[in-house]
Design a protein around this motif. Structure first.
Motif, PDB file in Angstrom:
ATOM      1  N   ILE A  59       0.850  -1.200   0.000  1.00 21.80           N
ATOM      2  CA  ILE A  59       0.000   0.000   0.000  1.00 21.80           C
ATOM      3  C   ILE A  59       0.882   1.246   0.000  1.00 21.80           C
ATOM      4  CG2 ILE A  59      -1.637   1.334   1.370  1.00 21.80           C
ATOM      5  CD1 ILE A  59      -3.272  -0.974   0.958  1.00 21.80           C
ATOM      6  N   TRP A  60       1.956   1.224   0.786  1.00 16.76           N
ATOM      7  CA  TRP A  60       2.850   2.376   0.874  1.00 16.76           C
ATOM      8  C   TRP A  60       3.443   2.704  -0.491  1.00 16.76           C
ATOM      9  CZ3 TRP A  60       8.329   2.570   0.390  1.00 16.76           C
ATOM     10  CH2 TRP A  60       8.886   3.803   0.702  1.00 16.76           C
ATOM     11  N   ILE A  61       3.862   1.667  -1.233  1.00 23.97           N
ATOM     12  CA  ILE A  61       4.432   1.907  -2.565  1.00 23.97           C
ATOM     13  C   ILE A  61       3.413   2.603  -3.460  1.00 23.97           C
ATOM     14  CG2 ILE A  61       4.979   0.638  -4.703  1.00 23.97           C
ATOM     15  CD1 ILE A  61       7.385   1.154  -3.104  1.00 23.97           C
ATOM     16  N   GLY A  62       2.174   2.139  -3.450  1.00 22.58           N
ATOM     17  CA  GLY A  62       1.129   2.775  -4.249  1.00 22.58           C
ATOM     18  C   GLY A  62       0.905   4.221  -3.847  1.00 22.58           C
ATOM     19  N   ASN A  63       0.874   4.470  -2.554  1.00 21.26           N
ATOM     20  CA  ASN A  63       0.666   5.842  -2.062  1.00 21.26           C
ATOM     21  C   ASN A  63       1.832   6.753  -2.416  1.00 21.26           C
ATOM     22  OD1 ASN A  63      -1.785   5.127  -0.961  1.00 21.26           O
ATOM     23  ND2 ASN A  63      -0.985   4.852   1.107  1.00 21.26           N
ATOM     24  N   ILE A  64       3.034   6.259  -2.219  1.00 24.67           N
ATOM     25  CA  ILE A  64       4.216   7.086  -2.473  1.00 24.67           C
ATOM     26  C   ILE A  64       4.365   7.372  -3.964  1.00 24.67           C
ATOM     27  CG2 ILE A  64       6.114   5.416  -2.701  1.00 24.67           C
ATOM     28  CD1 ILE A  64       6.274   8.213  -0.256  1.00 24.67           C
ATOM     29  N   LYS A  65       3.964   6.413  -4.807  1.00 23.47           N
ATOM     30  CA  LYS A  65       4.019   6.630  -6.252  1.00 23.47           C
ATOM     31  C   LYS A  65       3.017   7.705  -6.662  1.00 23.47           C
ATOM     32  CE  LYS A  65       3.881   4.332 -10.702  1.00 23.47           C
ATOM     33  NZ  LYS A  65       3.691   3.051 -11.399  1.00 23.47           N
ATOM     34  N   ALA A  66       1.830   7.659  -6.075  1.00 22.62           N
ATOM     35  CA  ALA A  66       0.810   8.667  -6.390  1.00 22.62           C
ATOM     36  C   ALA A  66       1.228  10.057  -5.933  1.00 22.62           C
ATOM     37  CB  ALA A  66      -0.510   8.280  -5.744  1.00 22.62           C
ATOM     38  N   ARG A  67       2.069  10.124  -4.909  1.00 17.86           N
ATOM     39  CA  ARG A  67       2.501  11.423  -4.364  1.00 17.86           C
ATOM     40  C   ARG A  67       3.967  11.717  -4.667  1.00 17.86           C
ATOM     41  NH1 ARG A  67      -0.171   8.865   0.416  1.00 17.86           N
ATOM     42  NH2 ARG A  67      -2.322   9.544   0.257  1.00 17.86           N
ATOM     43  N   ARG A  68       4.501  11.085  -5.691  1.00 16.59           N
ATOM     44  CA  ARG A  68       5.936  11.209  -5.965  1.00 16.59           C
ATOM     45  C   ARG A  68       6.378  12.639  -6.228  1.00 16.59           C
ATOM     46  NH1 ARG A  68       4.679   7.499 -10.551  1.00 16.59           N
ATOM     47  NH2 ARG A  68       3.821   8.823 -12.144  1.00 16.59           N
ATOM     48  N   ASP A  69       5.480  13.504  -6.681  1.00 11.75           N
ATOM     49  CA  ASP A  69       5.855  14.893  -6.919  1.00 11.75           C
ATOM     50  C   ASP A  69       6.138  15.647  -5.621  1.00 11.75           C
ATOM     51  OD1 ASP A  69       3.094  14.611  -6.386  1.00 11.75           O
ATOM     52  OD2 ASP A  69       2.666  16.574  -7.259  1.00 11.75           O
ATOM     53  N   PRO A  73      14.363  15.359  -2.916  1.00 14.52           N
ATOM     54  CA  PRO A  73      15.389  14.674  -3.704  1.00 14.52           C
ATOM     55  C   PRO A  73      16.047  13.495  -2.970  1.00 14.52           C
ATOM     56  CG  PRO A  73      15.622  17.028  -3.967  1.00 14.52           C
ATOM     57  CD  PRO A  73      14.590  16.816  -2.899  1.00 14.52           C
ATOM     58  N   ALA A  74      16.248  13.611  -1.670  1.00 16.68           N
ATOM     59  CA  ALA A  74      16.872  12.516  -0.914  1.00 16.68           C
ATOM     60  C   ALA A  74      15.954  11.293  -0.873  1.00 16.68           C
ATOM     61  CB  ALA A  74      17.202  12.976   0.507  1.00 16.68           C
ATOM     62  N   GLN A  75      14.662  11.521  -0.726  1.00 18.86           N
ATOM     63  CA  GLN A  75      13.712  10.407  -0.713  1.00 18.86           C
ATOM     64  C   GLN A  75      13.667   9.730  -2.080  1.00 18.86           C
ATOM     65  OE1 GLN A  75      10.358  12.725   0.622  1.00 18.86           O
ATOM     66  NE2 GLN A  75      10.411  11.759   2.645  1.00 18.86           N
ATOM     67  N   ARG A  76      13.645  10.535  -3.143  1.00 18.97           N
ATOM     68  CA  ARG A  76      13.624   9.972  -4.500  1.00 18.97           C
ATOM     69  C   ARG A  76      14.896   9.170  -4.762  1.00 18.97           C
ATOM     70  NH1 ARG A  76       9.546  12.529  -7.804  1.00 18.97           N
ATOM     71  NH2 ARG A  76      10.611  11.779  -9.660  1.00 18.97           N
ATOM     72  N   ALA A  77      16.034   9.680  -4.305  1.00 23.37           N
ATOM     73  CA  ALA A  77      17.301   8.978  -4.502  1.00 23.37           C
ATOM     74  C   ALA A  77      17.316   7.653  -3.743  1.00 23.37           C
ATOM     75  CB  ALA A  77      18.463   9.865  -4.044  1.00 23.37           C
ATOM     76  N   ALA A  78      16.769   7.649  -2.524  1.00 21.82           N
ATOM     77  CA  ALA A  78      16.724   6.419  -1.732  1.00 21.82           C
ATOM     78  C   ALA A  78      15.852   5.369  -2.421  1.00 21.82           C
ATOM     79  CB  ALA A  78      16.196   6.719  -0.332  1.00 21.82           C
ATOM     80  N   LEU A  79      14.742   5.779  -3.000  1.00 24.17           N
ATOM     81  CA  LEU A  79      13.874   4.861  -3.736  1.00 24.17           C
ATOM     82  C   LEU A  79      14.555   4.363  -5.007  1.00 24.17           C
ATOM     83  CD1 LEU A  79      10.471   6.681  -3.283  1.00 24.17           C
ATOM     84  CD2 LEU A  79      11.051   4.419  -2.397  1.00 24.17           C
ATOM     85  N   ALA A  80      15.241   5.265  -5.700  1.00 25.84           N
ATOM     86  CA  ALA A  80      15.939   4.890  -6.937  1.00 25.84           C
ATOM     87  C   ALA A  80      17.040   3.866  -6.641  1.00 25.84           C
ATOM     88  CB  ALA A  80      16.522   6.125  -7.617  1.00 25.84           C
ATOM     89  N   GLU A  81      17.710   3.992  -5.492  1.00 24.05           N
ATOM     90  CA  GLU A  81      18.751   3.031  -5.105  1.00 24.05           C
ATOM     91  C   GLU A  81      18.179   1.631  -4.924  1.00 24.05           C
ATOM     92  OE1 GLU A  81      21.130   4.088  -1.735  1.00 24.05           O
ATOM     93  OE2 GLU A  81      21.507   6.096  -2.532  1.00 24.05           O
ATOM     94  N   TRP A  86      10.493   4.782 -11.345  1.00 21.42           N
ATOM     95  CA  TRP A  86       9.772   6.044 -11.444  1.00 21.42           C
ATOM     96  C   TRP A  86      10.291   7.090 -10.467  1.00 21.42           C
ATOM     97  CZ3 TRP A  86       7.858   6.799  -6.705  1.00 21.42           C
ATOM     98  CH2 TRP A  86       7.424   5.708  -5.963  1.00 21.42           C
ATOM     99  N   ALA A  87      11.171   6.708  -9.570  1.00 18.16           N
ATOM    100  CA  ALA A  87      11.692   7.647  -8.570  1.00 18.16           C
ATOM    101  C   ALA A  87      12.884   8.442  -9.082  1.00 18.16           C
ATOM    102  CB  ALA A  87      12.099   6.896  -7.304  1.00 18.16           C
ATOM    103  N   SER A  88      13.525   7.990 -10.152  1.00 21.37           N
ATOM    104  CA  SER A  88      14.720   8.700 -10.617  1.00 21.37           C
ATOM    105  C   SER A  88      14.384   9.807 -11.576  1.00 21.37           C
ATOM    106  CB  SER A  88      15.687   7.729 -11.269  1.00 21.37           C
ATOM    107  OG  SER A  88      15.051   6.939 -12.227  1.00 21.37           O
TER     108      SER A  88
END
Length: 88
Positions: A59-69, A73-81, A86-88
């Protein structure tokens, strides 16, 4: 009676900052749960972390993807790692 004259029956909600940049633990805990998965989890996946807390990782992945905007930058980088394309 207008809205200004009404007394608030419940206390106002206070925002709690969480995330990589704010020192909050919620985003970090969910990242930890995601890192324990072999692949991107389905919506129904619930992960139990070593400290005993349960995280609904799917559920968290779905929520975070919907709110990715709204991710910093640090959160996006951590997800991209972790391979979230879609986080990069």
């Amino acid at each position: 009676m207008d809205k200004a004259a009404r007394a608030r029956k419940t206390p106002a909600k206070t925002a709690v900052a969480s995330g990589v940049g704010t020192g909050g633990g919620a985003f970090q805990k969910d990242l930890e749960a995601l890192a324990r998965e072999d692949r991107l989890p389905g919506r129904g996946v619930v992960q139990v972390l070593p400290d005993g807390t349960k995280h609904r990782t799917g559920i968290w992945i779905g929520n975070i993807k919907a709110r990715r905007d709204r991710l910093d930058p640090a959160q996006r980088a951590a997800l991209a790692e972790l391979g979230i394309d879609w986080a990069s």
